[in-house]
Design an enzyme around this catalytic site. Structure first.
Site, PDB file in Angstrom:
ATOM      1  N   VAL A 152      94.314 -29.924  23.617  1.00 44.55           N
ATOM      2  CA  VAL A 152      94.422 -30.750  22.571  1.00 44.55           C
ATOM      3  C   VAL A 152      95.700 -31.188  21.804  1.00 44.55           C
ATOM      4  O   VAL A 152      95.733 -32.331  21.159  1.00 44.55           O
ATOM      5  CB  VAL A 152      93.446 -30.065  21.288  1.00 44.55           C
ATOM      6  N   ASN A 168      87.550 -26.695  16.929  1.00 43.81           N
ATOM      7  CA  ASN A 168      87.862 -25.208  16.752  1.00 43.81           C
ATOM      8  C   ASN A 168      89.248 -24.802  17.248  1.00 43.81           C
ATOM      9  O   ASN A 168      89.740 -23.665  16.781  1.00 43.81           O
ATOM     10  CB  ASN A 168      86.596 -24.638  17.355  1.00 43.81           C
ATOM     11  N   SER A 179      90.608 -22.538   7.580  1.00 44.31           N
ATOM     12  CA  SER A 179      90.950 -21.074   7.350  1.00 44.31           C
ATOM     13  C   SER A 179      90.969 -20.851   6.101  1.00 44.31           C
ATOM     14  O   SER A 179      91.263 -21.868   5.244  1.00 44.31           O
ATOM     15  CB  SER A 179      92.470 -20.934   7.950  1.00 44.31           C
ATOM     16  N   TYR A 199     101.362 -22.053   9.232  1.00 50.19           N
ATOM     17  CA  TYR A 199      99.763 -22.289   9.614  1.00 50.19           C
ATOM     18  C   TYR A 199      98.881 -22.638   8.406  1.00 50.19           C
ATOM     19  O   TYR A 199      98.140 -23.372   8.658  1.00 50.19           O
ATOM     20  CB  TYR A 199      99.482 -20.742  10.260  1.00 50.19           C
ATOM     21  N   LYS A 222      96.346 -26.020   8.276  1.00 49.21           N
ATOM     22  CA  LYS A 222      94.871 -25.633   7.856  1.00 49.21           C
ATOM     23  C   LYS A 222      94.623 -26.493   6.604  1.00 49.21           C
ATOM     24  O   LYS A 222      93.456 -26.869   6.102  1.00 49.21           O
ATOM     25  CB  LYS A 222      94.635 -24.069   7.754  1.00 49.21           C
TER      26      LYS A 222
END
Length: 262
Positions: A62, A88, A140, A153, A157
């Site tokens: 992706v 996902n 998340s 991260y 998210k």
């Protein structure tokens, strides 16, 4: 929402939460699932595990626009339709910001954010043709509450959270339900290198996700009332969360020291 006649595409569907979602969808009578993943063998293995499902297997990354465009062409050619897109796929590389490699920073942004946006863009024409479609984006808990050692991260998210919100409003004139999922630590391959206990199972995450989809929830937040309360505290009194995190800083450093799944 009746899922039994839906055509569904899941990125990162060959393991972890993605595979658990396939099981839950199978329980709801779904028979046509497209899965996009990087490893051909894992995609092939799905057929033996879920014999009731007709799989459209798409090997691709992706983070690569060419792979996404090819995937959209494949679904259009093979199915001519798509009802539900589940974004996902995700990766993580934890640590102090100055210690995370430049490559891991780029890859987290490219896979967790850019790829998710590209997937949505290039599959929207098919989703808009569905009489009852859905877009599910997996964020998340860190997308709501940023934590040390997960700066990159958490940023990716949080971007997913706001992208979903914007798309929900942008697609208001179409029968496309937009939902965001916020898992806590989940017992998948992605968490093998982290020292975390009391994790949710991927089955639990998948179950509440599909329940939320059927009920047309716009957010599915794992972690129970404790997590919801912490989100409210973080929004209204962030310094309280700062203090609590400061007290746990060294233990968090130890738990995340080797957490990397790219």
């Amino acid at each position: 929402m009746d899922l039994s006649n839906k055509k569904i595409l899941i990125t990162g569907g060959s393991a972890g939460i993605g595979k658990a979602l396939i099981k839950e969808l199978s329980n709801e009578g779904v028979t046509e699932v497209a899965v996009m993943g990087r490893t051909a063998q894992k995609l092939d293995d799905l057929e033996g595990e879920f014999p009731s499902i007709s799989f459209l297997k798409i090997r691709g990354d992706v983070s690569q626009l060419s792979d996404i465009k090819r995937a959209a062409q494949t679904v259009r050619k093979e199915w001519g339709a798509l009802d539900i897109l589940v974004n996902n796929a995700g990766v993580v590389s934890a640590g102090l910001l100055e210690e995370i490699s430049d490559e891991d920073i780029i890859d987290q942004v490219n896979i967790n954010v850019t790829g998710l946006i590209w997937m949505t863009k290039y599959f929207l024409p098919l989703l808009k043709e569905s009489p009852e479609g859905a877009l599910i984006n997996v964020s998340s808990g860190l997308g709501y509450i940023g934590m040390p050692f997960y700066s990159v991260y958490a940023a990716t998210k949080a971007a997913v959270k706001h992208f979903s919100e914007a798309m929900r409003r942008e697609l208001a004139d179409y029968p496309i339900h937009v939902m965001t999922v916020y898992p806590t630590a989940t017992n998948t391959d992605m968490m093998e290198s982290a020292k975390v206990s009391d994790m949710d199972s991927p089955q639990k995450v998948a179950q509440v996700t599909i329940e939320g989809l059927i009920d047309k929830e716009i957010e599915v937040i794992l972690g129970g009332q404790k997590r919801i309360d912490m989100i409210q505290t973080n929004f209204n009194e962030p310094l309280k969360v700062d203090k609590k995190v400061a007290e746990q800083f060294e233990s968090m450093r130890e738990r995340t020291k080797h957490h990397r799944s790219m």
